[in-house]
Design an enzyme around this catalytic site. Structure first.
Site, PDB file in Angstrom:
ATOM      1  N   GLY D  10       0.827  -1.201   0.000  1.00  0.00           N
ATOM      2  CA  GLY D  10       0.000   0.000   0.000  1.00  0.00           C
ATOM      3  C   GLY D  10       0.863   1.254   0.000  1.00  0.00           C
ATOM      4  O   GLY D  10       1.944   1.263   0.581  1.00  0.00           O
ATOM      5  N   ARG D  72       0.191  -4.659  -4.983  1.00  0.00           N
ATOM      6  CA  ARG D  72       0.304  -5.775  -4.040  1.00  0.00           C
ATOM      7  C   ARG D  72       0.568  -7.047  -4.848  1.00  0.00           C
ATOM      8  O   ARG D  72      -0.350  -7.761  -5.221  1.00  0.00           O
ATOM      9  CB  ARG D  72      -0.975  -5.898  -3.219  1.00  0.00           C
ATOM     10  CG  ARG D  72      -1.269  -4.687  -2.343  1.00  0.00           C
ATOM     11  CD  ARG D  72      -2.437  -4.958  -1.398  1.00  0.00           C
ATOM     12  NE  ARG D  72      -2.932  -3.735  -0.807  1.00  0.00           N
ATOM     13  CZ  ARG D  72      -2.435  -3.165   0.293  1.00  0.00           C
ATOM     14  NH1 ARG D  72      -1.410  -3.710   0.899  1.00  0.00           N
ATOM     15  NH2 ARG D  72      -2.946  -2.042   0.770  1.00  0.00           N
ATOM     16  N   ASP D 103       5.422  -5.658   5.274  1.00  0.00           N
ATOM     17  CA  ASP D 103       5.663  -7.067   5.538  1.00  0.00           C
ATOM     18  C   ASP D 103       5.766  -7.914   4.272  1.00  0.00           C
ATOM     19  O   ASP D 103       6.715  -8.679   4.092  1.00  0.00           O
ATOM     20  CB  ASP D 103       4.535  -7.601   6.428  1.00  0.00           C
ATOM     21  CG  ASP D 103       4.923  -8.938   7.022  1.00  0.00           C
ATOM     22  OD1 ASP D 103       6.005  -9.009   7.638  1.00  0.00           O
ATOM     23  OD2 ASP D 103       4.162  -9.905   6.837  1.00  0.00           O
ATOM     24  N   THR D 125       5.096   1.245   6.396  1.00  0.00           N
ATOM     25  CA  THR D 125       3.736   0.764   6.610  1.00  0.00           C
ATOM     26  C   THR D 125       3.039   1.709   7.563  1.00  0.00           C
ATOM     27  O   THR D 125       3.571   2.037   8.612  1.00  0.00           O
ATOM     28  CB  THR D 125       3.669  -0.650   7.209  1.00  0.00           C
ATOM     29  OG1 THR D 125       2.351  -0.844   7.754  1.00  0.00           O
ATOM     30  CG2 THR D 125       4.653  -0.837   8.343  1.00  0.00           C
ATOM     31  N   ASP D 127       0.751   0.903   9.306  1.00  0.00           N
ATOM     32  CA  ASP D 127       0.342   0.108  10.469  1.00  0.00           C
ATOM     33  C   ASP D 127       1.430  -0.012  11.527  1.00  0.00           C
ATOM     34  O   ASP D 127       1.171  -0.436  12.657  1.00  0.00           O
ATOM     35  CB  ASP D 127      -0.069  -1.304  10.022  1.00  0.00           C
ATOM     36  CG  ASP D 127      -1.362  -1.293   9.228  1.00  0.00           C
ATOM     37  OD1 ASP D 127      -2.096  -0.299   9.321  1.00  0.00           O
ATOM     38  OD2 ASP D 127      -1.633  -2.274   8.526  1.00  0.00           O
ATOM     39  N   ASP D 129       3.706  -2.122  12.003  1.00  0.00           N
ATOM     40  CA  ASP D 129       3.883  -3.442  12.611  1.00  0.00           C
ATOM     41  C   ASP D 129       5.078  -4.227  12.056  1.00  0.00           C
ATOM     42  O   ASP D 129       5.181  -5.434  12.268  1.00  0.00           O
ATOM     43  CB  ASP D 129       2.585  -4.270  12.491  1.00  0.00           C
ATOM     44  CG  ASP D 129       2.129  -4.419  11.056  1.00  0.00           C
ATOM     45  OD1 ASP D 129       2.763  -3.819  10.158  1.00  0.00           O
ATOM     46  OD2 ASP D 129       1.145  -5.126  10.821  1.00  0.00           O
ATOM     47  N   ARG D 171      -5.043  -4.091  10.754  1.00  0.00           N
ATOM     48  CA  ARG D 171      -5.655  -5.416  10.698  1.00  0.00           C
ATOM     49  C   ARG D 171      -5.057  -6.363  11.731  1.00  0.00           C
ATOM     50  O   ARG D 171      -5.753  -7.108  12.393  1.00  0.00           O
ATOM     51  CB  ARG D 171      -5.490  -6.007   9.294  1.00  0.00           C
ATOM     52  CG  ARG D 171      -6.434  -5.337   8.323  1.00  0.00           C
ATOM     53  CD  ARG D 171      -6.036  -5.545   6.881  1.00  0.00           C
ATOM     54  NE  ARG D 171      -6.823  -4.650   6.058  1.00  0.00           N
ATOM     55  CZ  ARG D 171      -7.912  -5.016   5.403  1.00  0.00           C
ATOM     56  NH1 ARG D 171      -8.341  -6.241   5.444  1.00  0.00           N
ATOM     57  NH2 ARG D 171      -8.587  -4.134   4.696  1.00  0.00           N
TER      58      ARG D 171
END
Lengths: 341, 341, 341, 341
Positions: D10, D72, D103, D125, D127, D129, D171
């Protein structure tokens, strides 16, 4: 049609939206060629051209400044300036000119129009003092930046119990000062329209700090002057442009306030940031509407006119009614600024 | 004078600027008492009062929402509503009422005015569809938030070669969609004013993606509907308020685009963020001017009127000319949106 | 426990988040009383208290400044200062003190801790030069404001073919200048850490403008100085605080650049806006984490320590390892700034 | 050296800063050729190259998205994917690869590195993570956008006495939800890390609304799930990617809250705006530092490593220690979120 396009005077947010609209409307709708000139009238005089395609205007809608560059150059004031302009327009076979600019550019436009060139002008100035239109490109964004600065200074003023003097742009009119002053909740707003009395101001600040507050914001347009006969003398004489020294009046005002009140008083001169950065939606929209309207006006045979916003409508006004006239801040707005201090 | 004050309908940025101006002008200039009612007409009906002092309005100028609270309650539609309003106004000895609100609140105001209460209204609505005024409080900030969202979605659309469908507020008028669409450079703008033809839209998107771009932004007002007889049917019938389901039309439009073009198509429903947060300077200024004007209007004996912006001036217009009438987006603005797509 | 709380030194965004966290954690979790002191150590010396309740911290998370007020006052430098502090702490039965401040406040904290008072400190400074912690409250927001200003000035520089000199805060360390310089894409960044050679700078600018660009951004920390033996002399000697005159070095640098290159060169002194306004999330979060950690530290019996960020963790470091030590910008960051110029 | 460069997964703000830094450092300092691949690993597999020059990176520092495009696509999951990658790298004589991604991209990078290609990865990212680094490119800006949305929704919640449920991205980890929840002052924060008990939440909200407030903000990460054995069942099973339906959990949570409390409860799903727009300074700086560090790492002969932020330093960590591992939100942060609710 081969349409010349230039941006003159100080840069401001929303110019690229207008350039984009001229290209999209002129090239896309009517199949005209749009010939940009670099650096305002200087580029016309020097024949510095940049033909504009769809590629040149990709991604510019939300950018500040002007992709054409700009300069403060007035062909009618320079030796042989109007002749050089005429020569370039002929060499480039320019059939009409769209000029985006403030007072100086519009004045030049009316001079060039007198030589027979078809011209439509688009008003831009962060000072908002172009006559004949409710708003010029760049003003709303400048007010936003100035207000944001006052908001920020507010928290410091309050935390430190200070008087903060903030100098904003506006040499001949106090539009930014009055609007940002109202929006930022300033206690005092000084404008070129209303010469100020430093004694009255310091009395008010002392009263306020005694009564309920321990801080104040004083907004000063760079063209503000003390009233004749008041206790603060102001030796410098100002012309309309260029002679005003940035920071001069706010430093003096701060010194006088500090001397008369004893309050911790600080100055911020906001300066160049007021004309930069991402344009607000309203400046992108105004630039877009004016750009479309200017091309349509040429298409319909108009010349010697300026696009203008009147209420919710875009209209055309004769350049001669506009050039050289200023537009002072209306009394109602100044009254609101004072009423809410 | 004892002046009642309420904010009704959906909240928006700039309400607190108006409340502050009413208090500063009413209390500070004329010595009136300003009696706030909580939660709009509901608070009037229930006698839920909050007398306002200078302390209550400290630091609220740059805040969103309304310090009085608001609710969607219309006394003329509720059983005994007008009587309850009347009773409270008498009990609180309210001599005049300033009502800040959108279409529903203004309609209620005109009903209450008919019972003999002195009323001045101030228009607010992020939808900008109140008739009689160029702009209502909250609209400019909503356009700013929506444009900022489109700017952000733009970079994702471009990075991923996607069609991004963005649903904005606007049930009966497409003001936010058209202005944010122009400012954000949307390729397609769908409004309640102009029922759309999904086939024409997808043909245009396919043409655009073949010719020069690999992404597109489609802005959809939540009240947009397909034109009769076009290939996209739309079973749901809409009323003026409340029955439109957030996200419904944009999801459908995205499905149709994806199905007909094969492009990766995503939906964002901007929702509640459009009415929140720090007001833009122009909404703080509009709120301030309307607040001062409303108090001055009562002072001068006016009633049954609404403050309105017309060009650069604040004027008063009779409520009866305004209430119940909508204000559609003018054709010129829609044309600019289309011309620059 | 009765916990005293103060904010000292210059104000910055994120202080109210820390105050809120101390109150919520101390009062809500442990049932302590939180006694605020107004205006930093001055308020402690003068016994100017403001007991804090949940009501006082409502709505302050996203506000700049400090609701307690602040002042630059150091009890250990004032006659009888430490005695006055001691007297107030006894009179108010304060069992422990949480001090939020920069170098000066931390130094005072370590002096007061020596007199036996339990103290936990929280670092704040927009200059980010407090040792022992990766970041202090206020820094990220200051970098954001400075970067936004550079972004805005960028478009003007480009439109007018100018060299823009931007003076940012940083008397003893160039953290804001280096980070905002990298983020804003400045061509030159001058810091207190690395005395500069004006000849090398002007040669670089001339080379750049000849090669491919017609504008440049020069970022100057207010504590930047020319290197010994280089052609630009700099008569003024600086101390650690207070003697640096805002605007002095940037005006001189601009004059030298203009004189040696002939480029149109302008100065902006950003000033007070760097410490104001809505805190970025990272400063709200840092303030919140430090506030919770400070109360927890007292609860666990710690004293003479400062909360600190190390990587992703909040840790405690002894005040004596921190007070009086500066934290210069690491070489890697300066190298990145130079590599990307 | 011929260095290949790609951005995968993304898009997010700060990617262009990293691309710019790779080009400036690689081309400017060492004279390497930088060969961009369009649309992530897909472009490598398809041989879709875009050699990068100084011109391509002009003006991109403050822009969102990625000028290289992204997709992706994972070569190790596609038939013949790794062979196609290998073929392109040979055909283009790529000696080393810099991969910017989250990731999925890092996992692909470690697979491609196993085939003998020199690789340095850069983590991005929203996120946050990715294991092994304090922060990844894009996270800070996403938190800023989410916090701004909560700030805006706050004023509406308060004005209308509502419970506002705000769904944010995340997520498999709740980084954005926790940080924006703390920064925005949310009353409840639901994350994938801590399955929630809807009964406990509604009891808390009822208590809060009875005690002192009439509104609440509930922040929900899109991967939040109810705890087993609690009264809210949640039929859908989630995988790590892709199967979570945007809006699903927040709609369910809102329904349950409304049903159990009777409070007016509304949902906002923030969606794609979280990854777009102008990067915050900290993301521009992180991208710049990582870009310089990645080129330097290749220059020094490193391979199979990822650039990482640890405290104030940029370090290199082996890809194998990182790929496939997640980084949950630390307990201390979740505790702060709960402590300040």
């Amino acid at each position: 049609m081969r349409i010349g396009l230039l941006t003159g005077g100080g840069d401001c947010p929303g110019l690229n939206a207008a350039i984009r609209a001229v290209v999209k409307r002129g090239l896309g709708e009517y199949g005209h060629s749009i010939i940009g000139f670099r650096n305002g009238w200087k580029g016309v005089a020097e024949g510095d051209v940049m033909p504009l395609t769809r590629n040149d205007i990709r991604g510019v809608l939300d950018t500040g400044g002007t992709l054409l560059g700009t300069a403060r150059f007035h062909p009618h004031s320079a030796d042989g300036g109007l002749d050089a302009v005429r020569a370039t327009l002929e060499a480039e076979r320019i059939e009409a000119l769209i000029c985006i600019g403030g007072d100086g550019t519009l004045h030049a436009a009316s001079k060039v129009a007198e030589t027979g060139t078809k011209i439509v002008a688009i008003p831009k100035t962060i000072d908002n003092d172009v006559a004949g239109t409710d708003r010029s490109i760049g003003f709303d964004t400048a007010v936003h930046i100035a207000t944001e600065a006052i908001d920020r200074i507010h928290t410091t003023a309050e935390s430190h119990n200070r008087v903060m003097v903030v100098e904003l742009m506006g040499r001949s009119a106090g539009w930014i000062a009055v609007q940002a002053g109202i929006a930022g909740g300033a206690e005092v707003v000084l404008t070129p329209e209303e010469p100020f009395d430093i004694d009255r101001i310091t009395r008010y600040l002392k009263h306020r700090h005694r009564a309920h507050a321990s801080f104040s914001i004083v907004v000063v347009a760079e063209g503000a002057v003390p009233a004749e006969g008041t206790s603060m003398e102001w030796e410098t004489k100002y012309g309309t442009f260029g002679e005003i020294v940035s920071g001069a009046v706010s430093e003096r005002v701060a010194e006088e306030i500090a001397a008369r009140t004893g309050f911790d008083t600080r100055v911020t001169v906001l300066g160049h940031v007021q004309r930069g950065g991402t344009p607000l939606p309203s400046d992108r929209i105004l630039g877009s509407r004016f750009g479309v309207a200017a091309v349509d006006a040429l298409q319909q045979g108009h010349t010697g006119v300026m696009t203008a916003l009147r209420g919710e409508e875009v209209v055309l006004v004769p350049l001669e009614e506009v050039a050289g006239r200023a537009k002072p801040v209306p009394a109602e707005l100044i009254q609101v600024a004072n009423a809410l201090a």
